[in-house]
Design an enzyme around this catalytic site. Structure first.
Site, PDB file in Angstrom:
ATOM      1  N   SER A 139     -20.885  -3.288  59.400  1.00  0.00           N
ATOM      2  CA  SER A 139     -22.056  -3.447  59.640  1.00  0.00           C
ATOM      3  C   SER A 139     -22.465  -2.324  60.576  1.00  0.00           C
ATOM      4  O   SER A 139     -21.768  -1.640  61.257  1.00  0.00           O
ATOM      5  CB  SER A 139     -21.948  -4.763  60.793  1.00  0.00           C
ATOM      6  N   TYR A 152     -19.402  -9.885  67.986  1.00  0.00           N
ATOM      7  CA  TYR A 152     -19.763  -8.889  66.580  1.00  0.00           C
ATOM      8  C   TYR A 152     -19.514  -7.767  66.469  1.00  0.00           C
ATOM      9  O   TYR A 152     -19.234  -7.588  66.353  1.00  0.00           O
ATOM     10  CB  TYR A 152     -21.037 -10.144  66.117  1.00  0.00           C
TER      11      TYR A 152
HETATM   12  P1  NAD Z   1     -21.599 -15.618  54.298  1.00  0.00           P
HETATM   13  O1  NAD Z   1     -21.526 -16.490  55.237  1.00  0.00           O
HETATM   14  O2  NAD Z   1     -22.942 -15.459  52.671  1.00  0.00           O
HETATM   15  O3  NAD Z   1     -20.067 -14.998  53.591  1.00  0.00           O
HETATM   16  C1  NAD Z   1     -19.186 -14.999  54.814  1.00  0.00           C
HETATM   17  C2  NAD Z   1     -17.799 -15.565  53.503  1.00  0.00           C
HETATM   18  O4  NAD Z   1     -16.733 -15.437  54.462  1.00  0.00           O
HETATM   19  C3  NAD Z   1     -17.952 -16.883  53.086  1.00  0.00           C
HETATM   20  O5  NAD Z   1     -16.965 -17.141  51.479  1.00  0.00           O
HETATM   21  C4  NAD Z   1     -17.595 -17.212  53.724  1.00  0.00           C
HETATM   22  O6  NAD Z   1     -16.092 -19.087  52.789  1.00  0.00           O
HETATM   23  C5  NAD Z   1     -16.112 -16.537  54.570  1.00  0.00           C
HETATM   24  N1  NAD Z   1     -15.546 -16.785  55.526  1.00  0.00           N
HETATM   25  C6  NAD Z   1     -15.519 -17.343  56.718  1.00  0.00           C
HETATM   26  N2  NAD Z   1     -14.666 -17.717  57.537  1.00  0.00           N
HETATM   27  C7  NAD Z   1     -13.247 -17.411  57.025  1.00  0.00           C
HETATM   28  C8  NAD Z   1     -12.084 -17.598  56.599  1.00  0.00           C
HETATM   29  N3  NAD Z   1     -11.686 -17.675  58.157  1.00  0.00           N
HETATM   30  N4  NAD Z   1     -11.369 -17.376  55.945  1.00  0.00           N
HETATM   31  C9  NAD Z   1     -11.399 -17.073  54.803  1.00  0.00           C
HETATM   32  N5  NAD Z   1     -13.196 -16.905  55.086  1.00  0.00           N
HETATM   33  C10 NAD Z   1     -14.240 -17.211  55.399  1.00  0.00           C
HETATM   34  O7  NAD Z   1     -21.935 -13.636  55.202  1.00  0.00           O
HETATM   35  P2  NAD Z   1     -22.185 -12.727  54.376  1.00  0.00           P
HETATM   36  O8  NAD Z   1     -23.532 -12.640  54.863  1.00  0.00           O
HETATM   37  O9  NAD Z   1     -22.304 -12.464  52.929  1.00  0.00           O
HETATM   38  O10 NAD Z   1     -21.621 -11.351  55.375  1.00  0.00           O
HETATM   39  C11 NAD Z   1     -19.895 -11.357  55.008  1.00  0.00           C
HETATM   40  C12 NAD Z   1     -19.865  -9.903  55.374  1.00  0.00           C
HETATM   41  O11 NAD Z   1     -20.292  -8.985  55.486  1.00  0.00           O
HETATM   42  C13 NAD Z   1     -19.584 -10.264  56.774  1.00  0.00           C
HETATM   43  O12 NAD Z   1     -18.574  -9.551  57.951  1.00  0.00           O
HETATM   44  C14 NAD Z   1     -20.643 -10.221  58.477  1.00  0.00           C
HETATM   45  O13 NAD Z   1     -20.581  -9.564  58.985  1.00  0.00           O
HETATM   46  C15 NAD Z   1     -21.255  -8.885  57.161  1.00  0.00           C
HETATM   47  N6  NAD Z   1     -22.469  -8.061  57.233  1.00  0.00           N
HETATM   48  C16 NAD Z   1     -23.067  -8.905  56.850  1.00  0.00           C
HETATM   49  C17 NAD Z   1     -24.899  -8.847  57.298  1.00  0.00           C
HETATM   50  C18 NAD Z   1     -25.910  -9.841  56.768  1.00  0.00           C
HETATM   51  O14 NAD Z   1     -26.881  -9.348  57.094  1.00  0.00           O
HETATM   52  N7  NAD Z   1     -25.254 -10.561  56.271  1.00  0.00           N
HETATM   53  C19 NAD Z   1     -25.128  -7.053  57.681  1.00  0.00           C
HETATM   54  C20 NAD Z   1     -24.089  -6.282  57.943  1.00  0.00           C
HETATM   55  C21 NAD Z   1     -22.845  -6.802  58.092  1.00  0.00           C
END
Ligand code: NAD
Length: 256
Positions: A139, A152
């Site tokens: 991130s 985080y």
């Molecule tokens: P999201 O909530 O849409 O998806 C998260 C996924 O992780 C889901 O499939 C969920 O079921 C799974 N998950 C959560 N806990 C889990 C566990 N204990 N075991 C197995 N699976 C688990 O979130 P997202 O925004 O798609 O985030 C995905 C990644 O991208 C994360 O690492 C997040 O930190 C990173 N990220 C997101 C953003 C953003 O703006 N959305 C920005 C930077 C980084």
């Protein structure tokens, strides 16, 4: 189809960014192993439409023994993992002095320790086959901080550090390890933060605009499809010498 014959494991791929990346890797010819909570049938159908075999394992990535089960499944059903995308992650927002201890522990376990466990389990097979790609979805919070996100930000800085160490330890072979550092992507993880900002007046549009204005100069969200494209590029031979990078894709967030 330049990744045909490769098997990719994308953690947390039942939703958001992980689902976008899995879909793009399937379009590039990979077989896919999905993972994550909630409904797995719709994500399997979406990725399956792109072609290739699709498997699913429900491992809870906060539990190291379940991560080991996931890799045993990958070995048994797909002959191992060639491309590992460490994507699963959660968020919790609170000041450090009132940050719930169980939330701290869960974020460190899922966002950071699972990357260590999956990487240590993936590397022996990649070394044996002489090829591997590890893409860690960190991130912008792996490179800069924001208030109220202690766990985080600590976890994501840890992922960026771990990425560099793995890149050094694999520098003598055709295995690369890189991190992507996205800014805001409109997924359920971010929608929760928009909803929290709209408590009071219920104005979701204002909350969404203010969230972008604070950090992301382009005022546009990064998309899961764009992250899928960059991940796929990192898996090609053109990217074979991109190693240990923390590649921001953030609408200008880090340029300020
Ligand atoms: P999201 O909530 O849409 O998806 C998260 C996924 O992780 C889901 O499939 C969920 O079921 C799974 N998950 C959560 N806990 C889990 C566990 N204990 N075991 C197995 N699976 C688990 O979130 P997202 O925004 O798609 O985030 C995905 C990644 O991208 C994360 O690492 C997040 O930190 C990173 N990220 C997101 C953003 C953003 O703006 N959305 C920005 C930077 C980084």
């Amino acid at each position: 189809m330049e990744l045909k014959g490769k098997t990719a494991l994308v953690t947390g791929s039942t939703s958001g960014i992980g689902l976008g990346i899995a879909t793009r890797l399937a379009q590039a010819g990979c077989d896919l192993i999905l993972n994550g909570f909630g409904d797995s049938e719709a994500p399997k159908a979406q990725v399956g439409e792109a072609g290739g075999r699709v498997g699913y394992h429900a491992a809870d990535l906060s539990q190291p023994e379940q991560i080991a089960d996931l890799f045993a499944y990958a070995e048994r059903e797909f002959g191992g993992v060639d491309i590992l995308v460490n994507n699963a992650g959660i968020q919790h927002v609170a000041p450090v002095e009132s940050f719930p201890i169980e939330k701290w522990d869960a974020i460190i376990a899922i966002n950071l320790s699972s990357v260590f466990h999956a990487t240590r389990l993936a590397l022996p097979g990649m070394r044996e086959r002489g090829w591997g790609r590890i893409v860690n979805i960190a991130s912008v919070h792996g490179l800069v901080g924001s208030a109220q996100k202690s766990a985080y930000v600590a976890a994501k800085h840890g992922v960026v550090g771990l990425t560099k160490v793995v890149a050094l330890e694999t520098a003598d072979c055709n295995i690369t390890c890189n991190a992507l550092c996205p800014g805001w992507v409109l997924t359920p993880l971010v929608q929760q933060q928009i909803d929290a900002r709209a408590v009071g007046d219920g104005d979701l549009e204002r909350a969404r605009r203010e969230l972008l204005e604070e950090k992301q100069p382009s005022l546009e969200f990064v998309t899961p499809a764009q992250l899928g494209e960059l991940t796929t590029f990192l898996c090609t031979e053109a990217a074979a010498q991109v190693r240990g990078a923390a590649w921001n894709i953030d609408g200008g967030w880090l340029a300020r």
